[in-house]
Design a protein around this motif. Structure first.
Motif, mmCIF file in Angstrom:
data_model
loop_
_atom_site.group_PDB
_atom_site.id
_atom_site.type_symbol
_atom_site.label_atom_id
_atom_site.label_comp_id
_atom_site.label_asym_id
_atom_site.label_seq_id
_atom_site.Cartn_x
_atom_site.Cartn_y
_atom_site.Cartn_z
ATOM 1 N N LYS A 1 8.128 -12.009 0.451
ATOM 2 C CA LYS A 1 9.523 -12.386 0.706
ATOM 3 C C LYS A 1 10.082 -11.581 1.876
ATOM 4 N N ARG A 2 9.859 -10.245 1.849
ATOM 5 C CA ARG A 2 10.364 -9.390 2.927
ATOM 6 C C ARG A 2 9.660 -9.668 4.258
ATOM 7 N N ALA A 3 8.383 -10.015 4.199
ATOM 8 C CA ALA A 3 7.639 -10.283 5.431
ATOM 9 C C ALA A 3 7.946 -11.685 5.974
ATOM 10 N N GLY A 4 8.521 -12.525 5.132
ATOM 11 C CA GLY A 4 8.868 -13.876 5.575
ATOM 12 C C GLY A 4 7.690 -14.843 5.589
ATOM 13 N N ILE A 5 6.789 -14.680 4.618
ATOM 14 C CA ILE A 5 5.640 -15.596 4.516
ATOM 15 C C ILE A 5 5.503 -16.079 3.082
ATOM 16 N N SER A 6 4.718 -17.111 2.910
ATOM 17 C CA SER A 6 4.463 -17.614 1.561
ATOM 18 C C SER A 6 3.366 -16.788 0.900
ATOM 19 N N ARG A 7 3.357 -16.796 -0.431
ATOM 20 C CA ARG A 7 2.292 -16.086 -1.141
ATOM 21 C C ARG A 7 0.939 -16.713 -0.855
ATOM 22 N N SER A 8 0.910 -18.032 -0.688
ATOM 23 C CA SER A 8 -0.381 -18.690 -0.407
ATOM 24 C C SER A 8 -0.941 -18.241 0.943
ATOM 25 N N ALA A 9 -0.077 -18.056 1.941
ATOM 26 C CA ALA A 9 -0.532 -17.557 3.243
ATOM 27 C C ALA A 9 -1.044 -16.130 3.108
ATOM 28 N N PHE A 10 -0.333 -15.328 2.311
ATOM 29 C CA PHE A 10 -0.772 -13.956 2.088
ATOM 30 C C PHE A 10 -2.165 -13.930 1.473
ATOM 31 N N GLU B 1 0.811 -1.214 0.000
ATOM 32 C CA GLU B 1 0.000 0.000 0.000
ATOM 33 C C GLU B 1 0.847 1.268 0.000
ATOM 34 N N THR B 2 2.008 1.211 0.649
ATOM 35 C CA THR B 2 2.863 2.407 0.710
ATOM 36 C C THR B 2 3.808 2.510 -0.480
ATOM 37 N N GLY B 3 3.847 1.478 -1.313
ATOM 38 C CA GLY B 3 4.737 1.498 -2.467
ATOM 39 C C GLY B 3 6.160 1.111 -2.141
ATOM 40 N N GLU B 4 6.386 0.650 -0.915
ATOM 41 C CA GLU B 4 7.725 0.203 -0.525
ATOM 42 C C GLU B 4 8.170 -0.944 -1.429
ATOM 43 N N VAL B 5 7.211 -1.777 -1.824
ATOM 44 C CA VAL B 5 7.437 -2.834 -2.806
ATOM 45 C C VAL B 5 6.298 -2.757 -3.814
ATOM 46 N N ASP B 6 6.528 -3.317 -5.008
ATOM 47 C CA ASP B 6 5.474 -3.217 -6.009
ATOM 48 C C ASP B 6 4.880 -4.555 -6.423
ATOM 49 N N THR B 7 5.326 -5.636 -5.799
ATOM 50 C CA THR B 7 4.739 -6.941 -6.118
ATOM 51 C C THR B 7 4.467 -7.730 -4.843
ATOM 52 N N VAL B 8 3.487 -8.610 -4.936
ATOM 53 C CA VAL B 8 3.176 -9.498 -3.817
ATOM 54 C C VAL B 8 4.374 -10.386 -3.518
ATOM 55 N N HIS B 9 5.064 -10.808 -4.553
ATOM 56 C CA HIS B 9 6.243 -11.660 -4.360
ATOM 57 C C HIS B 9 7.270 -10.981 -3.444
#
Length: 146
Positions: A42-51, A30-38
């Motif tokens: 990765k930075r949050a330390g979770i899987s995309r499926s969990a997200f 939301e803040t634009g710190e990153v631009d992809t879910v991937h």
């Protein structure tokens, strides 16, 4: 058959770590710190499926109140200038006060209810509450409704 969702307000420390990480990934997106879910996951330390599993169910309390009318209940000592100081905190934080109701003081304290529109807040709801609580003479400050 569609069930009506039920909501709970839970202190962040009581939540499973996955919910906090999903909220962090959403914040980064939301803040634009990153631009992809991937990258966010990765930075949050979770899987995309969990997200994707939890992304629609996890939302910080402040996000739910942003742009809404929120009712605050504040208990103030019956001393000159305390209410004025609290109102200044709201003004400096970007809150638009719509209503103020003060009960007649009893036992040295007065209950004050403030209705405020929160879309212009320049700080988080938690920070606003913290600032109000730091005012000398404020006994309690909490959100009554939002």
């Amino acid at each position: 058959m569609s069930k009506t969702p039920k909501y709970f307000i839970v202190e962040a420390g009581a939540l499973p770590e996955i919910f906090l990480k999903v909220a962090e990934a959403k914040r980064m997106l939301e803040t634009g710190e990153v631009d992809t879910v991937h990258l966010a996951t990765k930075r949050a330390g979770i899987s995309r499926s969990a997200f994707y599993k939890y992304k629609d169910a996890v939302r910080p309390f402040n996000d739910m109140l942003q742009g809404r009318i929120v009712t605050f209940q504040i208990l103030l000592k019956d001393e000159p200038g305390v209410l004025s100081s609290v109102l200044n905190i709201f003004a400096r934080s970007g809150g638009n006060i719509l209503t103020i109701n003060q009960a007649i003081p009893a036992n040295g304290c007065a209950a004050v209810t403030i209705g405020a529109e929160t879309s212009g807040l320049e700080v988080s709801m938690e920070e606003l509450l913290s600032r109000a609580l730091s005012v000398e003479g404020v006994v309690r400050c909490e959100i009554l409704a939002g």
